[in-house]
Write a protein that holds these residues in place. Sequence first.
Motif, PDB file in Angstrom:
ATOM      1  N   UNK A  31       0.836  -1.195   0.000  1.00 32.46           N
ATOM      2  CA  UNK A  31       0.000   0.000   0.000  1.00 32.46           C
ATOM      3  C   UNK A  31       0.875   1.252   0.000  1.00 32.46           C
ATOM      4  N   UNK A  32       0.390   2.275  -0.676  1.00 30.30           N
ATOM      5  CA  UNK A  32       0.990   3.599  -0.563  1.00 30.30           C
ATOM      6  C   UNK A  32      -0.127   4.545  -0.151  1.00 30.30           C
ATOM      7  N   UNK A  33       0.117   5.328   0.886  1.00 31.71           N
ATOM      8  CA  UNK A  33      -0.885   6.296   1.333  1.00 31.71           C
ATOM      9  C   UNK A  33      -0.540   7.642   0.715  1.00 31.71           C
ATOM     10  N   UNK A  34      -1.525   8.243   0.072  1.00 29.17           N
ATOM     11  CA  UNK A  34      -1.301   9.545  -0.548  1.00 29.17           C
ATOM     12  C   UNK A  34      -2.101  10.607   0.188  1.00 29.17           C
ATOM     13  N   UNK A  35      -1.417  11.625   0.666  1.00 29.73           N
ATOM     14  CA  UNK A  35      -2.103  12.721   1.342  1.00 29.73           C
ATOM     15  C   UNK A  35      -2.577  12.344   2.733  1.00 29.73           C
ATOM     16  N   UNK A  36      -3.289  13.247   3.362  1.00 35.09           N
ATOM     17  CA  UNK A  36      -3.812  12.983   4.696  1.00 35.09           C
ATOM     18  C   UNK A  36      -5.049  12.105   4.617  1.00 35.09           C
ATOM     19  N   UNK A  37      -5.407  11.490   5.756  1.00 36.38           N
ATOM     20  CA  UNK A  37      -6.575  10.618   5.791  1.00 36.38           C
ATOM     21  C   UNK A  37      -7.634  11.221   6.700  1.00 36.38           C
ATOM     22  N   UNK A  38      -8.847  10.706   6.583  1.00 35.44           N
ATOM     23  CA  UNK A  38      -9.950  11.218   7.385  1.00 35.44           C
ATOM     24  C   UNK A  38     -10.008  10.539   8.745  1.00 35.44           C
ATOM     25  N   UNK A  39      -9.816   9.214   8.746  1.00 34.28           N
ATOM     26  CA  UNK A  39     -10.129   8.436   9.949  1.00 34.28           C
ATOM     27  C   UNK A  39      -8.988   8.393  10.956  1.00 34.28           C
ATOM     28  N   UNK A  40      -7.755   8.380  10.479  1.00 35.95           N
ATOM     29  CA  UNK A  40      -6.609   8.213  11.375  1.00 35.95           C
ATOM     30  C   UNK A  40      -5.445   9.008  10.810  1.00 35.95           C
ATOM     31  N   UNK A  41      -4.387   9.132  11.607  1.00 34.79           N
ATOM     32  CA  UNK A  41      -3.175   9.724  11.064  1.00 34.79           C
ATOM     33  C   UNK A  41      -2.520   8.704  10.136  1.00 34.79           C
ATOM     34  N   UNK A  42      -1.645   9.201   9.305  1.00 31.48           N
ATOM     35  CA  UNK A  42      -0.942   8.334   8.367  1.00 31.48           C
ATOM     36  C   UNK A  42      -0.168   7.248   9.114  1.00 31.48           C
ATOM     37  N   UNK A  72     -13.133  11.484   2.238  1.00 34.22           N
ATOM     38  CA  UNK A  72     -13.853  12.726   1.977  1.00 34.22           C
ATOM     39  C   UNK A  72     -12.962  13.660   1.167  1.00 34.22           C
ATOM     40  N   UNK A  73     -13.463  14.097   0.039  1.00 33.56           N
ATOM     41  CA  UNK A  73     -12.708  14.977  -0.856  1.00 33.56           C
ATOM     42  C   UNK A  73     -11.296  14.498  -1.126  1.00 33.56           C
ATOM     43  N   UNK A  74     -11.157  13.294  -1.659  1.00 33.67           N
ATOM     44  CA  UNK A  74      -9.802  12.810  -1.936  1.00 33.67           C
ATOM     45  C   UNK A  74      -9.139  13.660  -3.012  1.00 33.67           C
ATOM     46  N   UNK A  75      -7.846  13.856  -2.877  1.00 37.02           N
ATOM     47  CA  UNK A  75      -7.102  14.652  -3.848  1.00 37.02           C
ATOM     48  C   UNK A  75      -6.337  13.696  -4.753  1.00 37.02           C
ATOM     49  N   UNK A  76      -6.707  13.699  -6.029  1.00 33.68           N
ATOM     50  CA  UNK A  76      -6.077  12.771  -6.960  1.00 33.68           C
ATOM     51  C   UNK A  76      -5.008  13.442  -7.816  1.00 33.68           C
ATOM     52  N   UNK A  77      -4.679  14.669  -7.451  1.00 32.41           N
ATOM     53  CA  UNK A  77      -3.692  15.393  -8.253  1.00 32.41           C
ATOM     54  C   UNK A  77      -2.293  15.314  -7.645  1.00 32.41           C
ATOM     55  N   UNK A  78      -2.163  14.571  -6.549  1.00 36.15           N
ATOM     56  CA  UNK A  78      -0.832  14.435  -5.956  1.00 36.15           C
ATOM     57  C   UNK A  78       0.054  13.627  -6.893  1.00 36.15           C
ATOM     58  N   UNK A  79       1.353  13.781  -6.711  1.00 34.07           N
ATOM     59  CA  UNK A  79       2.312  13.045  -7.549  1.00 34.07           C
ATOM     60  C   UNK A  79       2.076  11.548  -7.439  1.00 34.07           C
TER      61      UNK A  79
END
Length: 122
Positions: A31-42, A72-79
Motif C-alpha cells: 500500500x501507498x498512502x497519498x495525502x492525509x486521511x480522514x479516519x486516522x493519522x498516516x 472525503x474529498x480525496x485529492x487525486x492530483x498528488x504526484x
Amino acid sequence: SSSSSSDSPPPKKKRRKKSTKKKKIFKEYKFVISGGLTSKTKNQFEKLIKDFGGLCTSTINKETDFVIVKKINPILTTAKCKKGIKLKIPIISEEFVIESIENNKLLKYTPYIIDEEEEDED
C-alpha cells in the motif's frame, strides 16, 4: 488467599491461536498512502496495515497494489496518485482498509475505487 489454587491459570499446553491474533488479511499486498486521511493519522494507518500483514511504502512502483486516499474529498492530483493512475494501480478509499479489518477478511476493492473527477468528459 494466595494459597487457593482454584483460580490458577490453566496449563499453557493447548493455547489455540484464537481471534486475538490479527489475521494477516493484507498479506503480500503493498500500500501507498497519498495525502492525509480522514479516519486516522498516516502513521496509525500504516501501523494498522502492517499489523494485518500488509506493507506500506512511500514510493509507487509496479509492485504497488493499492494507493490509499482519504474518503472525503480525496485529492487525486498528488504526484503519487498521478503515478498510480499512470501505472493503472487502483486508487481506493481508506474505508477499504477499515472495513476489511472490521470484516476480518480482504474485501473486494472495486467498490472502494475513487474515480478521477473529469469535468470535461462524461
